[in-house]
Motif scaffolding. Sequence first.
Motif, PDB file in Angstrom:
ATOM      1  N   SER A  29       0.831  -1.204   0.000  1.00 56.47           N
ATOM      2  CA  SER A  29       0.000   0.000   0.000  1.00 56.47           C
ATOM      3  C   SER A  29       0.868   1.258   0.000  1.00 56.47           C
ATOM      4  N   ASP A  30       1.929   1.250   0.785  1.00 53.42           N
ATOM      5  CA  ASP A  30       2.834   2.404   0.845  1.00 53.42           C
ATOM      6  C   ASP A  30       3.559   2.614  -0.482  1.00 53.42           C
ATOM      7  N   VAL A  31       4.019   1.522  -1.081  1.00 53.21           N
ATOM      8  CA  VAL A  31       4.718   1.599  -2.362  1.00 53.21           C
ATOM      9  C   VAL A  31       3.770   2.130  -3.435  1.00 53.21           C
ATOM     10  N   ARG A  32       2.581   1.604  -3.473  1.00 54.70           N
ATOM     11  CA  ARG A  32       1.596   2.063  -4.461  1.00 54.70           C
ATOM     12  C   ARG A  32       1.296   3.549  -4.288  1.00 54.70           C
ATOM     13  N   ALA A  33       1.172   4.004  -3.052  1.00 47.50           N
ATOM     14  CA  ALA A  33       0.863   5.418  -2.791  1.00 47.50           C
ATOM     15  C   ALA A  33       1.962   6.333  -3.327  1.00 47.50           C
ATOM     16  N   VAL A  34       3.213   5.925  -3.202  1.00 48.71           N
ATOM     17  CA  VAL A  34       4.329   6.736  -3.707  1.00 48.71           C
ATOM     18  C   VAL A  34       4.255   6.828  -5.230  1.00 48.71           C
ATOM     19  N   ILE A  35       4.024   5.701  -5.883  1.00 55.40           N
ATOM     20  CA  ILE A  35       3.944   5.687  -7.350  1.00 55.40           C
ATOM     21  C   ILE A  35       2.744   6.511  -7.816  1.00 55.40           C
ATOM     22  N   GLU A  36       1.605   6.330  -7.170  1.00 55.77           N
ATOM     23  CA  GLU A  36       0.414   7.107  -7.540  1.00 55.77           C
ATOM     24  C   GLU A  36       0.658   8.602  -7.351  1.00 55.77           C
ATOM     25  N   SER A  37       1.320   8.955  -6.275  1.00 52.59           N
ATOM     26  CA  SER A  37       1.617  10.366  -6.020  1.00 52.59           C
ATOM     27  C   SER A  37       2.463  10.947  -7.157  1.00 52.59           C
ATOM     28  N   GLN A  38       3.458  10.176  -7.595  1.00 49.28           N
ATOM     29  CA  GLN A  38       4.301  10.674  -8.676  1.00 49.28           C
ATOM     30  C   GLN A  38       3.527  10.757  -9.996  1.00 49.28           C
ATOM     31  N   LEU A  39       2.744   9.727 -10.313  1.00 47.22           N
ATOM     32  CA  LEU A  39       1.952   9.758 -11.549  1.00 47.22           C
ATOM     33  C   LEU A  39       0.963  10.925 -11.541  1.00 47.22           C
ATOM     34  N   ASN A  40       0.321  11.169 -10.412  1.00 48.07           N
ATOM     35  CA  ASN A  40      -0.606  12.300 -10.301  1.00 48.07           C
ATOM     36  C   ASN A  40       0.124  13.631 -10.447  1.00 48.07           C
ATOM     37  N   ARG A  85      -4.266   3.571 -15.634  1.00 46.15           N
ATOM     38  CA  ARG A  85      -3.212   2.808 -14.973  1.00 46.15           C
ATOM     39  C   ARG A  85      -3.823   1.676 -14.175  1.00 46.15           C
ATOM     40  N   GLU A  86      -3.174   0.548 -14.225  1.00 43.77           N
ATOM     41  CA  GLU A  86      -3.625  -0.626 -13.474  1.00 43.77           C
ATOM     42  C   GLU A  86      -2.439  -1.151 -12.673  1.00 43.77           C
ATOM     43  N   PHE A  87      -2.535  -1.069 -11.365  1.00 43.23           N
ATOM     44  CA  PHE A  87      -1.465  -1.566 -10.507  1.00 43.23           C
ATOM     45  C   PHE A  87      -1.576  -3.080 -10.386  1.00 43.23           C
ATOM     46  N   GLN A  88      -0.446  -3.742 -10.537  1.00 44.67           N
ATOM     47  CA  GLN A  88      -0.366  -5.186 -10.395  1.00 44.67           C
ATOM     48  C   GLN A  88       0.175  -5.511  -9.001  1.00 44.67           C
ATOM     49  N   LYS A  89       0.233  -6.765  -8.678  1.00 48.00           N
ATOM     50  CA  LYS A  89       0.720  -7.183  -7.370  1.00 48.00           C
ATOM     51  C   LYS A  89       2.203  -6.852  -7.226  1.00 48.00           C
ATOM     52  N   MET A  90       2.573  -6.368  -6.045  1.00 54.10           N
ATOM     53  CA  MET A  90       3.966  -6.061  -5.767  1.00 54.10           C
ATOM     54  C   MET A  90       4.778  -7.355  -5.734  1.00 54.10           C
ATOM     55  N   GLU A  91       5.990  -7.277  -6.242  1.00 52.31           N
ATOM     56  CA  GLU A  91       6.917  -8.414  -6.239  1.00 52.31           C
ATOM     57  C   GLU A  91       8.130  -8.045  -5.398  1.00 52.31           C
ATOM     58  N   LEU A  92       8.834  -9.054  -4.937  1.00 52.40           N
ATOM     59  CA  LEU A  92      10.098  -8.840  -4.240  1.00 52.40           C
ATOM     60  C   LEU A  92      11.211  -9.444  -5.081  1.00 52.40           C
ATOM     61  N   ASP A  93      12.336  -8.720  -5.201  1.00 55.74           N
ATOM     62  CA  ASP A  93      13.468  -9.285  -5.927  1.00 55.74           C
ATOM     63  C   ASP A  93      14.224 -10.251  -5.020  1.00 55.74           C
ATOM     64  N   MET A 100       7.085  -2.789  -8.327  1.00 53.86           N
ATOM     65  CA  MET A 100       5.663  -2.761  -8.679  1.00 53.86           C
ATOM     66  C   MET A 100       5.554  -2.630 -10.184  1.00 53.86           C
ATOM     67  N   ARG A 101       4.680  -3.437 -10.755  1.00 49.37           N
ATOM     68  CA  ARG A 101       4.392  -3.364 -12.190  1.00 49.37           C
ATOM     69  C   ARG A 101       3.074  -2.621 -12.335  1.00 49.37           C
ATOM     70  N   VAL A 102       3.076  -1.632 -13.227  1.00 45.21           N
ATOM     71  CA  VAL A 102       1.880  -0.840 -13.491  1.00 45.21           C
ATOM     72  C   VAL A 102       1.623  -0.874 -14.992  1.00 45.21           C
ATOM     73  N   LEU A 103       0.404  -1.244 -15.370  1.00 44.06           N
ATOM     74  CA  LEU A 103       0.018  -1.230 -16.780  1.00 44.06           C
ATOM     75  C   LEU A 103      -0.537   0.155 -17.090  1.00 44.06           C
ATOM     76  N   LEU A 104       0.006   0.781 -18.118  1.00 46.54           N
ATOM     77  CA  LEU A 104      -0.379   2.144 -18.484  1.00 46.54           C
ATOM     78  C   LEU A 104      -0.939   2.181 -19.892  1.00 46.54           C
ATOM     79  N   THR A 105      -1.927   3.025 -20.088  1.00 49.41           N
ATOM     80  CA  THR A 105      -2.413   3.334 -21.425  1.00 49.41           C
ATOM     81  C   THR A 105      -1.980   4.758 -21.723  1.00 49.41           C
ATOM     82  N   ALA A 106      -1.185   4.916 -22.760  1.00 53.95           N
ATOM     83  CA  ALA A 106      -0.686   6.230 -23.150  1.00 53.95           C
ATOM     84  C   ALA A 106      -1.788   7.019 -23.852  1.00 53.95           C
TER      85      ALA A 106
END
Length: 141
Positions: A29-40, A85-93, A100-106
């Motif tokens: 949730s925290d990771v997604r919020a950071v990415i969403e904040s940047q995209l917004n 944008r569609e957020f996918q499940k977070m992965e760990l390396d 986080m993988r995010v599907l985007l439509t340009a």
Amino acid sequence: MMVTMFHRCVLALSVLVLLFAPARADQESDVRAVIESQLNAFAADQGDVAYAQAAPIVKQAFPTAEHFMAMVRGGYRPVYRNTSREFQKMELDGLGRPSMRVLLTAEDGKRYEAFYAMEKQGDGSWKIAGCVILPLAAQEV
């Protein structure tokens, strides 16, 4: 005896999963919020806000918000401007770092995968350490 040991191991693993599952959900949730904040911020042309979500390694390469935004506008157009944008499940390396993988439509209707590498900061917050975008095979929406 073997069955009992097996059951103990399964029970121990189950307890560990239950203990760490809420932490992982919070992390996601925290990771997604950071990415969403940047995209917004990109969508609103708020360079300082978008730049604030970047990890120190990114800020080393692009020492000002203006340089950072120029790089994003020039090389990451689907991230900079997208219609969905569609957020996918977070992965760990392999080292346990989240991505986080995010599907985007340009804006032109083409679809992309954006892979965000995340970095935990000393204060416990998450920052974006990098992003790779790849076109999806099925292009038109």
